[in-house]
Design a protein around this motif. Structure first.
Motif, PDB file in Angstrom:
ATOM      1  N   PRO B 567       0.829  -1.211   0.000  1.00 46.41           N
ATOM      2  CA  PRO B 567       0.000   0.000   0.000  1.00 46.41           C
ATOM      3  C   PRO B 567       0.867   1.267   0.000  1.00 46.41           C
ATOM      4  O   PRO B 567       0.451   2.303  -0.516  1.00 46.41           O
ATOM      5  N   GLY B 568       2.051   1.157   0.552  1.00 41.02           N
ATOM      6  CA  GLY B 568       2.920   2.331   0.618  1.00 41.02           C
ATOM      7  C   GLY B 568       3.595   2.644  -0.705  1.00 41.02           C
ATOM      8  O   GLY B 568       4.254   3.665  -0.829  1.00 41.02           O
ATOM      9  N   GLY B 569       3.470   1.735  -1.668  1.00 41.63           N
ATOM     10  CA  GLY B 569       4.115   1.953  -2.953  1.00 41.63           C
ATOM     11  C   GLY B 569       4.975   0.774  -3.327  1.00 41.63           C
ATOM     12  O   GLY B 569       4.960  -0.270  -2.674  1.00 41.63           O
ATOM     13  N   LEU B 570       5.729   0.962  -4.407  1.00 38.06           N
ATOM     14  CA  LEU B 570       6.603  -0.099  -4.875  1.00 38.06           C
ATOM     15  C   LEU B 570       8.020   0.208  -4.382  1.00 38.06           C
ATOM     16  O   LEU B 570       8.575   1.260  -4.715  1.00 38.06           O
ATOM     17  N   ALA B 571       8.531  -0.712  -3.568  1.00 36.93           N
ATOM     18  CA  ALA B 571       9.843  -0.443  -2.955  1.00 36.93           C
ATOM     19  C   ALA B 571      10.901  -1.344  -3.569  1.00 36.93           C
ATOM     20  O   ALA B 571      10.689  -2.540  -3.744  1.00 36.93           O
ATOM     21  N   ALA B 589      23.833  11.949  -8.197  1.00 39.28           N
ATOM     22  CA  ALA B 589      23.166  11.403  -9.384  1.00 39.28           C
ATOM     23  C   ALA B 589      21.911  10.630  -8.983  1.00 39.28           C
ATOM     24  O   ALA B 589      20.860  10.724  -9.617  1.00 39.28           O
ATOM     25  N   LEU B 590      22.040   9.863  -7.884  1.00 37.57           N
ATOM     26  CA  LEU B 590      20.887   9.086  -7.413  1.00 37.57           C
ATOM     27  C   LEU B 590      19.743  10.013  -7.016  1.00 37.57           C
ATOM     28  O   LEU B 590      18.579   9.784  -7.351  1.00 37.57           O
ATOM     29  N   LEU B 597      11.892  10.868 -11.048  1.00 35.49           N
ATOM     30  CA  LEU B 597      10.909   9.792 -11.100  1.00 35.49           C
ATOM     31  C   LEU B 597       9.776  10.009 -10.116  1.00 35.49           C
ATOM     32  O   LEU B 597       8.772   9.312 -10.152  1.00 35.49           O
ATOM     33  N   GLY B 598       9.963  10.938  -9.198  1.00 30.74           N
ATOM     34  CA  GLY B 598       9.006  11.101  -8.115  1.00 30.74           C
ATOM     35  C   GLY B 598       9.157  10.003  -7.083  1.00 30.74           C
ATOM     36  O   GLY B 598       8.225   9.687  -6.356  1.00 30.74           O
ATOM     37  N   ALA B 599      10.351   9.370  -7.020  1.00 25.69           N
ATOM     38  CA  ALA B 599      10.559   8.261  -6.082  1.00 25.69           C
ATOM     39  C   ALA B 599      11.225   8.788  -4.802  1.00 25.69           C
ATOM     40  O   ALA B 599      11.983   9.754  -4.840  1.00 25.69           O
ATOM     41  N   ARG B 600      10.882   8.145  -3.680  1.00 24.67           N
ATOM     42  CA  ARG B 600      11.514   8.499  -2.412  1.00 24.67           C
ATOM     43  C   ARG B 600      12.834   7.748  -2.301  1.00 24.67           C
ATOM     44  O   ARG B 600      12.886   6.543  -2.568  1.00 24.67           O
ATOM     45  N   LEU B 601      13.892   8.461  -1.963  1.00 26.72           N
ATOM     46  CA  LEU B 601      15.208   7.811  -1.825  1.00 26.72           C
ATOM     47  C   LEU B 601      15.545   7.709  -0.345  1.00 26.72           C
ATOM     48  O   LEU B 601      15.489   8.694   0.380  1.00 26.72           O
ATOM     49  N   GLY B 608      29.269  -2.976   6.786  1.00 28.99           N
ATOM     50  CA  GLY B 608      28.662  -4.320   6.832  1.00 28.99           C
ATOM     51  C   GLY B 608      27.223  -4.341   6.351  1.00 28.99           C
ATOM     52  O   GLY B 608      26.700  -5.396   5.988  1.00 28.99           O
ATOM     53  N   ARG B 609      26.556  -3.199   6.296  1.00 28.77           N
ATOM     54  CA  ARG B 609      25.191  -3.186   5.735  1.00 28.77           C
ATOM     55  C   ARG B 609      24.846  -1.782   5.250  1.00 28.77           C
ATOM     56  O   ARG B 609      24.774  -0.838   6.042  1.00 28.77           O
ATOM     57  N   THR B 610      24.711  -1.699   3.947  1.00 27.00           N
ATOM     58  CA  THR B 610      24.264  -0.438   3.352  1.00 27.00           C
ATOM     59  C   THR B 610      22.999  -0.724   2.564  1.00 27.00           C
ATOM     60  O   THR B 610      22.938  -1.708   1.809  1.00 27.00           O
ATOM     61  N   GLU B 611      22.001   0.115   2.802  1.00 29.83           N
ATOM     62  CA  GLU B 611      20.734  -0.095   2.085  1.00 29.83           C
ATOM     63  C   GLU B 611      20.368   1.180   1.353  1.00 29.83           C
ATOM     64  O   GLU B 611      20.262   2.239   1.961  1.00 29.83           O
ATOM     65  N   VAL B 612      20.218   1.065   0.018  1.00 31.56           N
ATOM     66  CA  VAL B 612      19.699   2.186  -0.782  1.00 31.56           C
ATOM     67  C   VAL B 612      18.308   1.780  -1.240  1.00 31.56           C
ATOM     68  O   VAL B 612      18.155   0.768  -1.917  1.00 31.56           O
ATOM     69  N   ALA B 613      17.299   2.541  -0.798  1.00 33.34           N
ATOM     70  CA  ALA B 613      15.905   2.157  -1.099  1.00 33.34           C
ATOM     71  C   ALA B 613      15.228   3.247  -1.912  1.00 33.34           C
ATOM     72  O   ALA B 613      15.389   4.435  -1.645  1.00 33.34           O
ATOM     73  N   PHE B 614      14.492   2.805  -2.950  1.00 33.91           N
ATOM     74  CA  PHE B 614      13.644   3.728  -3.722  1.00 33.91           C
ATOM     75  C   PHE B 614      12.199   3.286  -3.536  1.00 33.91           C
ATOM     76  O   PHE B 614      11.921   2.089  -3.616  1.00 33.91           O
ATOM     77  N   THR B 615      11.341   4.240  -3.279  1.00 32.31           N
ATOM     78  CA  THR B 615       9.931   3.880  -3.178  1.00 32.31           C
ATOM     79  C   THR B 615       9.133   4.714  -4.173  1.00 32.31           C
ATOM     80  O   THR B 615       9.126   5.948  -4.110  1.00 32.31           O
ATOM     81  N   LEU B 616       8.489   3.982  -5.082  1.00 31.16           N
ATOM     82  CA  LEU B 616       7.603   4.666  -6.039  1.00 31.16           C
ATOM     83  C   LEU B 616       6.221   4.739  -5.404  1.00 31.16           C
ATOM     84  O   LEU B 616       5.667   3.704  -5.031  1.00 31.16           O
ATOM     85  N   PRO B 617       5.685   5.949  -5.225  1.00 29.20           N
ATOM     86  CA  PRO B 617       4.371   6.037  -4.580  1.00 29.20           C
ATOM     87  C   PRO B 617       3.290   5.423  -5.472  1.00 29.20           C
ATOM     88  O   PRO B 617       3.420   5.420  -6.693  1.00 29.20           O
ATOM     89  N   ALA B 618       2.272   4.904  -4.783  1.00 27.16           N
ATOM     90  CA  ALA B 618       1.145   4.350  -5.549  1.00 27.16           C
ATOM     91  C   ALA B 618       0.479   5.485  -6.321  1.00 27.16           C
ATOM     92  O   ALA B 618       0.334   6.579  -5.801  1.00 27.16           O
ATOM     93  N   ALA B 619       0.107   5.206  -7.546  1.00 27.51           N
ATOM     94  CA  ALA B 619      -0.459   6.266  -8.398  1.00 27.51           C
ATOM     95  C   ALA B 619      -1.827   6.702  -7.860  1.00 27.51           C
ATOM     96  O   ALA B 619      -2.571   5.881  -7.369  1.00 27.51           O
TER      97      ALA B 619
END
Lengths: 237, 619
Positions: B567-571, B589-590, B597-601, B608-619
């Protein structure tokens, strides 16, 4: 794409004979050096046109086990070479040489009877590796091609009732894909590797590869059937 | 002038028809025994119940003239001899006129009864000729014909001369032929007028024509013509009606009314057909026609009530005079500006006026009891003129309709052509726009992808500080970008699943080459609306960038790609176990691509742990 572990070197006498038909001299030289560097493979000849290839096959000093062929040859299409080779030596497995491995050219070559394709920019050891894998029963397939095959299969299924003559529909469509092949294709289209699919479905990697290779054969047969069907419909046969 | 020419054709046709109808047929073969005409009789009349003396009168016995329009009864006796004695052949008595009611006796035997002798004002058999077959057995050398008559005042009763002879000769006699013609003519002309009148009234009731001021109106031409013809058909059929529904003299007043109606209707019809309906004279004519009918009814009623036939005769004379005057005016107007309709109607009018005057003189002034009106025959000219006008109008209307249809078709064709060329221009413009968009997209793609990598490789080589591995990596990046770009052309918009699968397929050799294990944790993703071809390519760039960063800088051993839709979008998350970086300073650049894109970064990084997340909001 799942990579097989490197196989043991084979004695030269049992090595697979490779024939290359490619008009780009540098690419041909690259293939030659890649093949010659591999103990399991034997370089037969490097030719630059359809005519040369047909003449070479006519003389046929040795039967090729693997054919590397470019589709865009100066005097015609590599498809002609694939047909001639398949007619003469049915065990020979054609691999199409593609720059991008894009859907259009790959699908066309598969339907012409190729069992796989090589990228021109692959590393030399990858060229030999791919050839050996193909001879051991594997066939490369990209998710994009898997998606296209599925889409084509679905459109055939949708067109099935009443669209084609009954005997044709019964003949072509059900034999195109088994349920297992369909599952495997779907997972490939979703991006899973052969190993992941084997794990998910409780199969061996080799079985997955066999499914794919069978699929290639079916696509070629299907396209031939389609051609026959079309020709019959048009009154050419 | 076409009006004259057309009128002449119609008139010539009419004349031929009229002559054919009026010409007496060829005379029969020689007559063995002549037909006798009895022209003298002895009569005894009973007027108002008072019997008068017997007297000898010549036949025809014109009741109204002799008895001054008073009704009554009479006995008429006429004798005739058959010198050779009666032969065996059948005999016939022929009365050009007998009535209004009568009984005929021959040598004391009743031969025939025409109507009720006692009911005054009812039956009228005196309007057409009568024939009686005489059995030869009744005849002798000397014969007495006794006729009882009943006549109503002003009803043209009485007895005409009597013809007797062998049936064949009597029927061939001109008097008998004239009688037969009168009967057949009345039948035919009455029916003709009825049909024409009915058609005209139907036209009037069913058609509306646009007036000069654009309003739809019924065509009064048809109304006047229809009324005239219907009046005339009643008037003509009257000759065949032996038992009128109304008693005399009411019926007589009505018949005068139908005559007046015919004259008035014809006058108005002519006026309208001349094209004068918008003139002031049209109103005058309508009023005049009304007065004419009213005067006819009044004069007729008074003439019967006061036993003064002169009133009716005067009215008829006045009608003739008015009609003659009108015909003259009409004729003059026609000569000035002839049209086919005017010429035809003027001719018909003059003919009818002439015949009307003749009828008036013969019947109202003359003594000929058996005389027949000729008006009934020539009145057909008006009916024919009306039919001509109707046909002509129909022809014109259908011609106009054809012309309109042709114009309409031409206009529709022109409009269609216009539409087609407009559509063609629009289509060409749309194609051009699509080409421009595609060109723009490819240029941007080359600039961001292959172009930037190749220029980077050139810089690396020029600087001389880069290792060949680094240059090779840049060139491989360039090649991968090119392949991704080709894949993007085939990607269905919104199919993120296919995009990720393709990316994995293209980049996996690089990851394997770098010794980086890939964990694939991509769930089944629904098609994501709002991602067009351009956005899909941007997403490809974004992910490529992120994975390239891990490859080049993270020194990681495992790269995990996660994707799920909720529901929060496409992650989409790219997780590695590398050395990490300052999460507060995410690669620019990211940020730029994610924003476009209108995506949340979202970036979280620790060694030991790096997370890069993009979330495309639901239209």
């Amino acid at each position: 794409m799942e990579r097989m572990p490197p196989i043991d070197a084979r004695p030269p006498a049992e090595a697979w004979g490779v024939l290359a038909v490619e008009d780009d001299l540098r690419a041909r030289a690259f293939f030659e050096s890649s093949v010659r560097a591999c103990a399991g493979l034997r370089w037969l000849a490097g030719l630059g046109s359809v005519a040369e290839a047909l003449a070479w096959l006519q003389g046929a000093p040795q039967r090729p086990d693997v054919l590397l062929v470019d589709l865009g040859l100066p005097d015609g299409s590599g498809v002609e070479v694939i047909r001639a080779v398949r007619a003469r030596c049915p065990d020979c497995e054609p691999l199409v040489v593609s720059v991008f491995g894009d859907e259009e050219s790959v699908l066309a070559s598969i339907e012409a009877g190729a069992v796989g394709y090589l990228h021109k920019d692959s590393a030399p050891e990858d060229i030999a590796q791919t050839i050996l894998e193909v001879k051991r029963g594997a066939s490369p397939i990209s998710p994009m091609i898997a998606r296209r095959v599925l889409a084509k299969y679905r459109s055939l299924r949708a067109a099935e009732p009443g669209a084609a003559p009954p005997e044709q529909a019964a003949d072509v469509v059900p034999s195109l894909l088994s349920v297992r092949e369909q599952e495997v294709l779907t997972l490939i289209a979703r991006g899973f590797s052969y190993a992941e699919i084997a794990r998910l479905k409780g199969l061996s990697v080799h079985t997955v590869q066999t499914h794919i290779k069978n699929l290639y054969g079916k696509l070629a047969v299907h396209s031939k059937n389609e051609a026959v069907f079309e020709a019959t419909r048009l009154g050419l046969l | 002038m076409s009006g004259w020419r057309r009128a002449a054709c119609v008139a010539a046709w009419l004349c031929c028809w009229g002559l054919a109808a009026l010409l007496p047929p060829a005379a029969r073969a020689a007559q063995d025994e002549p037909v006798q005409a009895l022209r003298m009789a002895r009569i005894q009349a009973v007027i108002d119940g008072r019997p008068q003396d017997w007297r000898t009168v010549p036949l025809p016995y014109h009741w109204d003239r002799l008895h001054r329009n008073h009704g009554g009864r009479a006995v008429v006796e006429a004798r005739f001899d058959l010198p050779g004695g009666p032969s065996a052949q059948p005999y016939t008595l022929y009365f050009p006129l007998i009535g209004n009611a009568a009984a005929v006796w021959l040598n004391g035997k009743l031969l025939v009864r025409y109507g009720d002798l006692d009911a005054a004002g009812r039956d009228d058999y005196g309007k057409i000729a009568r024939q009686v077959a005489v059995p030869p057995a009744l005849l002798a050398a000397h014969n007495l014909l006794r006729i009882e008559l009943r006549a109503d005042g002003g009803r043209r009763g009485g007895l005409s001369e009597i013809y007797i002879g062998p049936t064949e000769q009597v029927q061939a006699h001109p008097a008998a032929r004239a009688g037969a013609l009168r009967y057949a003519g009345s039948l035919f002309l009455g029916a003709f007028s009825l049909v024409v009148g009915f058609i005209a009234l139907m036209c009037w009731a069913s058609q509306r024509v646009a007036d000069a001021d654009g309003r739809l109106r019924r065509e009064t031409l048809y109304l006047w013509a229809g009324l005239a013809e219907l009046c005339w058909s009643v008037r003509v059929f009257d000759a065949l009606i032996e038992h009128p529904p109304l008693a005399w003299p009411l019926w007589g007043v009505l018949m005068t009314g139908t005559y007046a109606g015919w004259v008035g209707g014809v006058l108005l019809f002519c006026h309208r057909a001349a094209g004068w309906e918008h003139r002031r004279s049209m109103r005058f004519m309508q009023a005049a026609a009304g007065v004419l009918v009213a005067a006819g009814l009044v004069c007729s009623a008074l003439s019967f009530a006061w036993f003064r036939p002169v009133l009716l005769t005067g009215w008829l004379g006045a009608v003739n005079l008015c009609a003659a005057l009108y015909a003259l005016v009409y004729m003059a107007a026609t000569l000035r500006r002839p049209t086919t309709a005017r010429v035809l109607l003027a001719a018909a009018g003059v003919l009818n006026v002439a015949v009307g005057v003749r009828d008036w003189v013969t019947i109202r002034l003359g003594n000929d009891l058996g005389a027949v009106t000729w008006n009934r025959y020539v009145s057909i000219a008006f009916g024919l003129a009306l039919l001509y006008i109707v046909l002509r109008r129909f022809q014109q209307a259908s011609g106009q309709a054809r012309e309109l249809l042709g114009t309409l078709q031409a206009r529709v064709a022109a409009r269609e052509q216009e539409l087609a060329s407009t559509y063609g221009r629009l289509e060409a413009a749309a194609r051009e726009q699509a080409r421009n968009h595609e060109r723009e997209r490819i240029l941007r793609d080359m600039h961001d992808g292959v172009g930037s990598h190749i220029s980077a490789a050139i810089r690396q080589l020029q600087s001389g500080r880069s290792t060949s591995d680094e240059v090779l990596r840049t060139l491989r990046d360039s090649m991968d970008q090119l392949k991704l770009s080709i894949d993007a052309m085939q990607l269905p918009p919104g199919d993120v699943q296919a995009l990720l699968a393709g990316l994995r397929y293209r980049l996996e050799p690089r990851l394997a080459g770098a010794g980086l294990a890939l964990e694939w944790a991509v769930q089944e993703l629904p098609p994501w609306p709002g991602l067009d071809a351009q956005a899909m390519r941007q997403l490809q760039f974004l992910l490529f960038e992120a994975i390239s960063n891990v490859l080049q800088h993270a020194h990681a051993r495992v790269l995990r790609l996660e994707a799920d839709a909720g529901p929060g979008g496409l992650a989409i998350r790219i997780v590695d176990d590398g050395c990490g970086f300052d999460a507060g300073r995410a690669p620019r650049a990211l940020q730029v691509r994610a924003a476009s894109l209108g995506a949340r970064l979202g970036v979280r990084s620790a060694p030991g742990r790096t997370e890069v997340a993009f979330t495309l909001p639901a239209a």
